[in-house]
Scaffold this motif. Sequence first.
Motif, PDB file in Angstrom:
ATOM      1  N   HIS A  27      45.035  41.854  47.697  1.00 32.62           N
ATOM      2  CA  HIS A  27      45.775  41.689  46.439  1.00 32.62           C
ATOM      3  C   HIS A  27      45.371  40.362  45.805  1.00 32.62           C
ATOM      4  CE1 HIS A  27      48.938  41.341  43.520  1.00 32.62           C
ATOM      5  NE2 HIS A  27      49.565  42.430  43.934  1.00 32.62           N
ATOM      6  N   PRO A  28      44.880  40.381  44.541  1.00 29.82           N
ATOM      7  CA  PRO A  28      44.553  39.120  43.877  1.00 29.82           C
ATOM      8  C   PRO A  28      45.782  38.198  43.855  1.00 29.82           C
ATOM      9  CG  PRO A  28      43.755  40.992  42.602  1.00 29.82           C
ATOM     10  CD  PRO A  28      44.628  41.545  43.692  1.00 29.82           C
ATOM     11  N   ARG A  64      47.049  45.915  43.281  1.00 34.69           N
ATOM     12  CA  ARG A  64      48.266  45.476  42.575  1.00 34.69           C
ATOM     13  C   ARG A  64      49.382  46.504  42.654  1.00 34.69           C
ATOM     14  NH1 ARG A  64      43.995  43.399  39.975  1.00 34.69           N
ATOM     15  NH2 ARG A  64      44.147  41.421  38.815  1.00 34.69           N
ATOM     16  N   PHE A  65      49.009  47.773  42.691  1.00 32.39           N
ATOM     17  CA  PHE A  65      49.999  48.846  42.590  1.00 32.39           C
ATOM     18  C   PHE A  65      50.143  49.652  43.881  1.00 32.39           C
ATOM     19  CE2 PHE A  65      47.644  48.494  38.476  1.00 32.39           C
ATOM     20  CZ  PHE A  65      48.590  47.730  37.811  1.00 32.39           C
ATOM     21  N   GLY A  66      49.394  49.273  44.932  1.00 32.56           N
ATOM     22  CA  GLY A  66      49.540  50.005  46.183  1.00 32.56           C
ATOM     23  C   GLY A  66      48.206  50.296  46.852  1.00 32.56           C
ATOM     24  N   TYR A  67      48.234  51.258  47.757  1.00 27.92           N
ATOM     25  CA  TYR A  67      47.081  51.595  48.591  1.00 27.92           C
ATOM     26  C   TYR A  67      46.215  52.685  47.944  1.00 27.92           C
ATOM     27  CZ  TYR A  67      49.686  49.102  52.198  1.00 27.92           C
ATOM     28  OH  TYR A  67      50.359  48.134  52.916  1.00 27.92           O
ATOM     29  N   PRO A  68      44.968  52.799  48.396  1.00 26.27           N
ATOM     30  CA  PRO A  68      44.094  53.826  47.821  1.00 26.27           C
ATOM     31  C   PRO A  68      44.662  55.239  47.905  1.00 26.27           C
ATOM     32  CG  PRO A  68      42.788  52.251  49.062  1.00 26.27           C
ATOM     33  CD  PRO A  68      44.228  51.902  49.312  1.00 26.27           C
ATOM     34  N   GLN A 124      36.744  43.251  33.875  1.00 29.82           N
ATOM     35  CA  GLN A 124      35.837  42.381  34.628  1.00 29.82           C
ATOM     36  C   GLN A 124      36.005  42.723  36.098  1.00 29.82           C
ATOM     37  OE1 GLN A 124      33.705  40.233  33.246  1.00 29.82           O
ATOM     38  NE2 GLN A 124      34.548  39.479  31.327  1.00 29.82           N
ATOM     39  N   LEU A 125      35.205  43.669  36.578  1.00 30.74           N
ATOM     40  CA  LEU A 125      35.408  44.258  37.907  1.00 30.74           C
ATOM     41  C   LEU A 125      34.691  43.479  38.999  1.00 30.74           C
ATOM     42  CD1 LEU A 125      34.753  48.040  37.131  1.00 30.74           C
ATOM     43  CD2 LEU A 125      36.844  46.733  36.806  1.00 30.74           C
ATOM     44  N   THR A 126      35.358  43.402  40.153  1.00 32.92           N
ATOM     45  CA  THR A 126      34.687  42.896  41.358  1.00 32.92           C
ATOM     46  C   THR A 126      34.714  43.926  42.488  1.00 32.92           C
ATOM     47  OG1 THR A 126      36.760  41.792  41.939  1.00 32.92           O
ATOM     48  CG2 THR A 126      35.053  40.435  40.918  1.00 32.92           C
ATOM     49  N   GLY A 127      35.645  44.861  42.431  1.00 33.78           N
ATOM     50  CA  GLY A 127      35.739  45.894  43.469  1.00 33.78           C
ATOM     51  C   GLY A 127      35.493  47.266  42.895  1.00 33.78           C
ATOM     52  N   TYR A 128      34.226  47.623  42.742  1.00 38.28           N
ATOM     53  CA  TYR A 128      33.858  48.846  42.025  1.00 38.28           C
ATOM     54  C   TYR A 128      34.300  50.127  42.734  1.00 38.28           C
ATOM     55  CZ  TYR A 128      31.278  47.005  38.044  1.00 38.28           C
ATOM     56  OH  TYR A 128      30.962  46.418  36.852  1.00 38.28           O
ATOM     57  N   GLU A 169      39.257  47.297  41.285  1.00 41.44           N
ATOM     58  CA  GLU A 169      39.800  45.954  41.552  1.00 41.44           C
ATOM     59  C   GLU A 169      39.175  44.896  40.656  1.00 41.44           C
ATOM     60  OE1 GLU A 169      42.459  44.142  42.268  1.00 41.44           O
ATOM     61  OE2 GLU A 169      42.488  45.169  44.213  1.00 41.44           O
ATOM     62  N   TYR A 170      40.024  44.033  40.131  1.00 43.79           N
ATOM     63  CA  TYR A 170      39.587  42.959  39.234  1.00 43.79           C
ATOM     64  C   TYR A 170      40.428  41.721  39.536  1.00 43.79           C
ATOM     65  CZ  TYR A 170      43.648  44.618  36.510  1.00 43.79           C
ATOM     66  OH  TYR A 170      44.902  45.010  36.110  1.00 43.79           O
ATOM     67  N   PRO A 171      39.828  40.540  39.439  1.00 40.35           N
ATOM     68  CA  PRO A 171      40.538  39.327  39.857  1.00 40.35           C
ATOM     69  C   PRO A 171      41.461  38.729  38.814  1.00 40.35           C
ATOM     70  CG  PRO A 171      38.251  38.812  39.335  1.00 40.35           C
ATOM     71  CD  PRO A 171      38.395  40.301  39.200  1.00 40.35           C
ATOM     72  N   TYR A 172      41.223  39.014  37.535  1.00 40.32           N
ATOM     73  CA  TYR A 172      41.836  38.221  36.471  1.00 40.32           C
ATOM     74  C   TYR A 172      42.640  39.124  35.538  1.00 40.32           C
ATOM     75  CZ  TYR A 172      41.964  34.649  32.745  1.00 40.32           C
ATOM     76  OH  TYR A 172      42.359  33.729  31.798  1.00 40.32           O
ATOM     77  N   ASP A 173      43.966  39.029  35.582  1.00 43.13           N
ATOM     78  CA  ASP A 173      44.823  39.917  34.792  1.00 43.13           C
ATOM     79  C   ASP A 173      44.496  39.930  33.300  1.00 43.13           C
ATOM     80  OD1 ASP A 173      46.139  40.856  36.978  1.00 43.13           O
ATOM     81  OD2 ASP A 173      47.977  39.715  36.687  1.00 43.13           O
ATOM     82  N   PRO A 174      44.234  38.754  32.670  1.00 42.86           N
ATOM     83  CA  PRO A 174      43.936  38.788  31.226  1.00 42.86           C
ATOM     84  C   PRO A 174      42.663  39.542  30.848  1.00 42.86           C
ATOM     85  CG  PRO A 174      44.687  36.600  31.874  1.00 42.86           C
ATOM     86  CD  PRO A 174      44.456  37.374  33.141  1.00 42.86           C
TER      87      PRO A 174
END
Length: 635
Positions: free
Chosen positions: A119-120, A221-225, A211-215, A201-206
């Motif tokens: 979770h970021p 943020r909202f739970g499990y896969p 801006q993805l880091t986890g393709y 997955e992305y690190p920065y809410d704004p």
Amino acid sequence: MANTKAFSLFTDFDINLFKAGKHYRLYEKFGSHIVNVDGEEGTYFAVWAPSAKNVSVVGDFNFWLAGEHQLNVRWDGSGIWEGFIPNVGKGNIYKYKIQSSHNDVTTEKADPFARRCEHPPKTASVVWQDDYEWKDKKWMKNRKKNNALNAPFSVYEVHLGSWKKQIEENRFLSYVELADELVDYVAEMNFTHVEFMPIMEYPYDPSWGYQLTGYFAPTSRFGYPDEFKYLVDKFHEKGIGVLLDWVPSHFPSDDHGLGYFDGSHLYEHPDRRKGYHQDWKSLIFNYGRNEIKAFLISNAIFWLDQYHADGLRVDAVASMLFLDYSREDGQWEPNIYGGNEYLEAIDFIKDMNSEVYASFPDVQTIAEESTSFSKVSRPIYDGGLGFGMKWMMGWMHDSLEYFAKEPVYRKHHQNDLTFSLNYAFTENFMLPLSHDEVVYGKKAIVDKMPGDEWQRFANLRLLYSFMYTHPGTKLLFQGGEFGQTSEWNFQTSLDWHLLQYDVHKGAQSLVKDLNKFYKKEKALFEKQFSPEGFEWIDHGDHQNSVLSYIRKGENEKDNVIIVLNLTPVPRENYRIGLPKSGSLKQVFNSDDKKYYGTGEYKNTKLTSEEKEWNNRQHSLELTLPPLSMIAFKYK
């Protein structure tokens, strides 16, 4: 090294496909996979790092110490490092520590193929597998007709973090909570599809997820896969398709992300004229590199395969097509033919669409593309890019510009609304009123409208009615359906409290009924991408600011006649030409009282006269309510 065993999921054929850029299921090989080797449970790791001198897996199982679990480089020149680590399993967190071979740089990276991320603001990858049992067999079997180009296609665009918050605890709704509240709401509103702004997955809410880091990981943020799979499953249970916003155009330069991955420009193009996005301060994929094409196409396939997505809305396509996109002279280099087309990116897009439709012929890819690049939504064999649909940005800009004008001036600008029909069938267009139109000072849709409160909402209802009766599929961003009065803010919930007011409730009821109307009337969708599905009655009555047209289905009996009154002046005894004689019935009126309209202007006697009008032998006198759309069919 002693704690890492030699093991591989790759065959020689896999390696050859990867090097050729033709392996489109890389997620089955790369990343972390829980396996049993010689009777021992553990996790196999594989990462591409061709410039590395050595690669270690560091994590909570080895105190994050480099060297404890070093991976082995393959002998075949693929640049793949791999190995099996016993007693590492589901829930363990890890990164790759990579020492570069040519510049003494050491990077610590999240796994590009991780199925789950922390979770970021935490940034590690998580070993994961789930055994979710899908329950959407019926939907998957029948979705071809639900996703067809001659089917109703009405999309509700959602940002999961801001659609609705858990107020008491001031937190996001979880995937599981959304599977109740959001699914029921979209079904109640009669949308055919939902589209999620990026959930990878992305690190920065704004960044809103762009801006993805986890393709390969739905955001934690909202739970499990598996909970995200449950959300998709629940939409399918209600007969609603799920589209995912997908971003193959750029990625952020966060330390744990894809940038400068192994101490070299591995994922991004090494030439900053092709590898850096000045607008978004982000990095651009190297589309000319085979392994990168395979990575991205595998990612597109992954969400369709593993998460049963029904389509991908591809972000920022224009930025991929042109070498000079948002660049001045001297900031870009022409292609080998001297042009500004980014040939390698175009090839990638074609390969992506080819593979998607070959593997999943019952889905759609939709291009967010704002230029006049030709044949975006035409087949590749016909010289096109192969997308199923393209956003109709011209319609959006022209319509919003028109509706922002005071009605007294509209007679001078009727061309703003009619011009779109000059090119409406050059592509398979989707009409978007997206999140981009309600941020950065652009105001909420209803606040773009002129006049007092009644007129603003009447204009809103008229805009939506025009949208739903115009050729093409539809997309509406969350909040627009009930006339949200403030700009979208990703940090806060929509203003649901507004629904206590009749004017907002009326707008919501209108959208609900427009979706129902669109789904019911075949003339509105059967030929939505064909010129045969549209015919003007009169586009030239500038003086009265009235438009009239016919939407046509496969059968003449399904045809719908549409009349728009674009001013707040009711029009009594307004005559329109008709295609034939007969009696008609009114089938929609945006001025209905339940939509907060006047409800005062009725059309009850609807029998044609043999009186020539609009170059037609038959005609009819109507009463046009103020700022309204009314629709008719022959009995």
